[in-house]
Design an enzyme around this catalytic site. Structure first.
Site, PDB file in Angstrom:
ATOM      1  N   PHE A 186     -14.448  -0.356  29.619  1.00  0.00           N
ATOM      2  CA  PHE A 186     -13.945   1.472  30.724  1.00  0.00           C
ATOM      3  C   PHE A 186     -14.458   1.071  32.015  1.00  0.00           C
ATOM      4  O   PHE A 186     -13.623   2.065  32.847  1.00  0.00           O
ATOM      5  CB  PHE A 186     -13.416   2.267  29.535  1.00  0.00           C
ATOM      6  CG  PHE A 186     -15.313   3.323  28.991  1.00  0.00           C
ATOM      7  CD1 PHE A 186     -15.382   3.508  30.338  1.00  0.00           C
ATOM      8  CD2 PHE A 186     -15.786   2.477  28.458  1.00  0.00           C
ATOM      9  CE1 PHE A 186     -16.273   4.749  30.680  1.00  0.00           C
ATOM     10  CE2 PHE A 186     -17.701   3.197  28.476  1.00  0.00           C
ATOM     11  CZ  PHE A 186     -17.099   4.315  29.021  1.00  0.00           C
TER      12      PHE A 186
ATOM     13  N   CYS B  27     -23.092   0.040  33.905  1.00  0.00           N
ATOM     14  CA  CYS B  27     -24.683  -0.510  33.332  1.00  0.00           C
ATOM     15  C   CYS B  27     -25.434  -0.785  34.033  1.00  0.00           C
ATOM     16  O   CYS B  27     -26.393  -0.322  34.112  1.00  0.00           O
ATOM     17  CB  CYS B  27     -23.999  -1.405  32.556  1.00  0.00           C
ATOM     18  SG  CYS B  27     -23.248  -3.345  34.298  1.00  0.00           S
TER      19      CYS B  27
ATOM     20  N   GLU C 141     -29.797   3.942  26.001  1.00  0.00           N
ATOM     21  CA  GLU C 141     -28.740   3.554  26.653  1.00  0.00           C
ATOM     22  C   GLU C 141     -27.526   5.447  26.656  1.00  0.00           C
ATOM     23  O   GLU C 141     -27.071   5.193  25.757  1.00  0.00           O
ATOM     24  CB  GLU C 141     -27.796   2.803  26.908  1.00  0.00           C
ATOM     25  CG  GLU C 141     -27.202   3.311  28.573  1.00  0.00           C
ATOM     26  CD  GLU C 141     -26.107   1.277  28.606  1.00  0.00           C
ATOM     27  OE1 GLU C 141     -25.819   1.158  30.018  1.00  0.00           O
ATOM     28  OE2 GLU C 141     -25.833   1.169  27.407  1.00  0.00           O
TER      29      GLU C 141
ATOM     30  N   GLU D  23      -8.926  -0.582  26.130  1.00  0.00           N
ATOM     31  CA  GLU D  23      -7.275   0.673  26.115  1.00  0.00           C
ATOM     32  C   GLU D  23      -7.563   2.156  26.539  1.00  0.00           C
ATOM     33  O   GLU D  23      -6.584   2.734  27.005  1.00  0.00           O
ATOM     34  CB  GLU D  23      -6.971   0.644  24.427  1.00  0.00           C
ATOM     35  CG  GLU D  23      -8.152   1.037  23.374  1.00  0.00           C
ATOM     36  CD  GLU D  23      -9.585   0.248  23.395  1.00  0.00           C
ATOM     37  OE1 GLU D  23      -9.995   0.711  22.031  1.00  0.00           O
ATOM     38  OE2 GLU D  23      -9.307  -0.946  23.123  1.00  0.00           O
TER      39      GLU D  23
ATOM     40  N   LYS E 175      -8.662  -9.225  27.794  1.00  0.00           N
ATOM     41  CA  LYS E 175      -8.083  -7.918  27.002  1.00  0.00           C
ATOM     42  C   LYS E 175      -9.161  -6.528  27.377  1.00  0.00           C
ATOM     43  O   LYS E 175      -9.859  -6.976  26.927  1.00  0.00           O
ATOM     44  CB  LYS E 175      -8.419  -8.580  25.315  1.00  0.00           C
ATOM     45  CG  LYS E 175      -8.373  -7.388  24.131  1.00  0.00           C
ATOM     46  CD  LYS E 175      -8.304  -5.885  24.563  1.00  0.00           C
ATOM     47  CE  LYS E 175      -9.517  -5.759  23.889  1.00  0.00           C
ATOM     48  NZ  LYS E 175     -10.164  -3.962  24.066  1.00  0.00           N
TER      49      LYS E 175
ATOM     50  N   SER F 157     -21.330  -2.812  25.024  1.00  0.00           N
ATOM     51  CA  SER F 157     -22.284  -2.300  24.686  1.00  0.00           C
ATOM     52  C   SER F 157     -22.930  -3.359  23.871  1.00  0.00           C
ATOM     53  O   SER F 157     -22.717  -4.634  23.382  1.00  0.00           O
ATOM     54  CB  SER F 157     -22.221  -1.188  23.230  1.00  0.00           C
ATOM     55  OG  SER F 157     -21.173  -1.601  22.519  1.00  0.00           O
TER      56      SER F 157
END
Length: 512
Positions: free
Chosen positions: A156, A288, A390, A183, A180, A233
């Site tokens: 995302f 990240c 994190e 969402e 993909k 992740s």
């Protein structure tokens, strides 16, 4: 996730050059993080819909892979032109769905475009090798050929950049692509695929399917999908890497990070403080490559740095993503906000000094938004959760190091090894640090060392799974397979007679 009537349309998939699935029965809510309100719904693909996308990609592969690399490069450059022409619309959509500011969203798009521009150089990048007279009358050459249908599962936090990183390189190499995306912010990937079709990409060469684990598993399980790229992740990165490996697929899976910045006593502290503010709190820390740990060396350096950070944080503005006065916007979801605030409390409970508390931020007129203010901890220990985990939010931890060796050990010994930075004026220190630190990407007086497009992006340890990184020449290697051809042309009579036979040999050929 929600059930909707067929009269309500969802953000659709994009398969074989057309929007599909807008009347899906199974959907997920898409929020406006600035208000906390549902602004749309997105269709969630069934395994059958994923199969249809792979069918389309497999069909398009015959056409796209047969096109010469120079023509493919022209299509990619036209795609770049169309993305740039629509950058304002794309950035506004991205900002509304993700929560990052409009200017930050434009940067998201631009860093993706740069990789597509690099990929347009495919005629050069895909050249093989040739050796004449490797043996008597023998030549050897190699070819780089596309894999076929490949897939990308993207996060995302960069809904434009990372899809472009993956699809651009894969398409340049002659593959076709099934994306993909997350969402949580699905609209920009669909629009990018539409622009690729407009640029001349064959229908089916770039398909977008939204979904959850069912869609991911269907992609990985389809034997026609030859490679999978993932960013997210660490637990999911490792799971997808193992799942893909069991299916005999290539995989590059990138996970979490805990990026440190070491500040030496000789550093320009004003510059370092400014750099840390942007690197820690930009995009609400949902990067990240965000710097989430500052490591000042020595008590005097630490005291001065914390004072400078506190001073700068007092003027930061968190607000709606499309408000030009906002330094950064909300985090992506209510769940993300809850997790970040719970980790801030964990830091307090474990004894860290909370210098600036970003909890409880309320933005007038946007009281339901998912806001977390800039947060600063001092005197954090390396065994605390806020250092080990994190956080993925606007939280900066200061871990004081007594000397250089202790500072070097903090990022090197950490579970993650994505990015790291050092601030110093001393070349010997910088050279030693870049050589010895156990991280994949290093900045010297650069707080977010994301490599430019023609180098490669990737972390070490639990930050990355797979042998090849994203973009740069590693990207081309990942999305191609090498074929080596050894050729011999017999000499001797050609008309009416046969070449002299040397007889059968039962000895392993040697290279002499």
């Amino acid at each position: 996730m929600s059930q909707q009537s067929h009269t309500q349309q969802a953000i659709p998939h994009f398969v074989h050059g057309a929007r599909t699935g807008a009347d899906a029965a199974r959907t997920s809510d898409v929020f406006d993080p600035s208000t906390g309100q549902v602004q749309a719904r997105v269709a969630l693909a069934s395994p059958e819909e994923v199969t249809a996308a792979v069918d389309s990609a497999a069909e398009a592969f015959r056409t796209w892979s047969a096109m010469n690399p120079q023509r493919r490069g022209r299509v990619l450059l036209t795609w770049v032109d169309l993305i740039n022409a629509n950058a304002g619309e794309l950035a506004e959509t991205l900002s509304r769905e993700h929560g990052k500011t409009f200017e930050d969203a434009k940067g998201d798009i631009q860093r993706g475009v740069e990789v597509v521009e690099f990929a347009a150089g495919a005629p050069h990048l895909l050249k093989g090798e040739f050796s004449t007279s490797a043996g008597t009358g023998i030549d050897v050459h190699s070819l780089r050929q596309p894999l076929g249908v490949v897939a990308g599962i993207t996060p995302f936090n960069f809904p434009a950049m990372i899809p472009l990183w993956k699809a651009g390189i894969a398409l340049a190499a002659g593959n076709t692509f099934v994306l993909k995306p997350s969402e949580r912010d699905p609209s920009v990937p669909v629009r990018l695929a539409e622009l690729a079709l407009e640029a001349g990409l064959p229908a089916g060469a770039l398909n977008v399917v939204h979904g959850d684990k069912a869609a991911v598993d269907a992609l990985i399980d389809d034997p026609r999908v030859k490679a999978v790229g993932f960013v997210g992740s660490t637990p999911i990165a490792q799971s997808i890497y193992e799942h893909a490996a069991r299916r005999g697929k290539r995989a590059q899976c990138f996970g979490g990070a805990k990026n440190h910045a070491v500040i030496m006593p000789d550093a320009d502290l004003e510059m370092a403080a400014d750099a840390l503010i942007g690197a820690a709190f930009g995009s609400a820390g949902e990067r990240c490559m965000a710097i989430s740990v500052a490591v000042p060396v020595g008590e005097e350096t630490a005291d001065r740095l914390v004072a400078l950070l506190r001073e700068r944080m007092a003027s930061l503005t968190v607000g709606p993503s499309l408000d030009p006065s906002s330094d950064f916007g909300p985090v992506v979801s209510a769940q993300a906000k809850e997790r970040i605030e719970s980790l801030i409390q964990a830091g307090v409970d474990e004894g860290a000094e909370l210098v600036v508390d970003g909890r409880g931020v309320v933005v007038e007129g946007h009281e339901g938004g998912f806001y977390v203010g800039a947060t600063l901890f001092d005197r954090v220990r390396k065994d605390m959760r806020i250092h080990a985990e994190e956080i993925f939010g606007p939280v900066l931890c200061v871990v004081r190091a007594k000397d250089y060796e202790e500072a070097l050990s903090l990022p090197s010994d950490h579970e993650y090894g994505n990015g790291v930075a050092i601030f110093t004026r001393d070349g010997d220190t910088a050279r030693d640090f870049t050589t010895r630190v156990e991280c994949g990407m290093v900045g010297v007086n650069v707080p977010i060392p994301v490599p430019i497009a023609y180098y490669t992006f990737g972390g070490w340890k639990a930050s990355g799974f797979g042998d090849l990184n994203q973009h740069g020449t590693d990207g081309l290697k990942f999305y191609t397979k090498t074929k080596t051809v050894t050729t011999r042309w017999p000499s001797g009579p050609r008309q009416g007679g046969a070449a002299a036979s040397e007889g059968a040999s039962f000895v392993m050929p040697a290279g002499s």
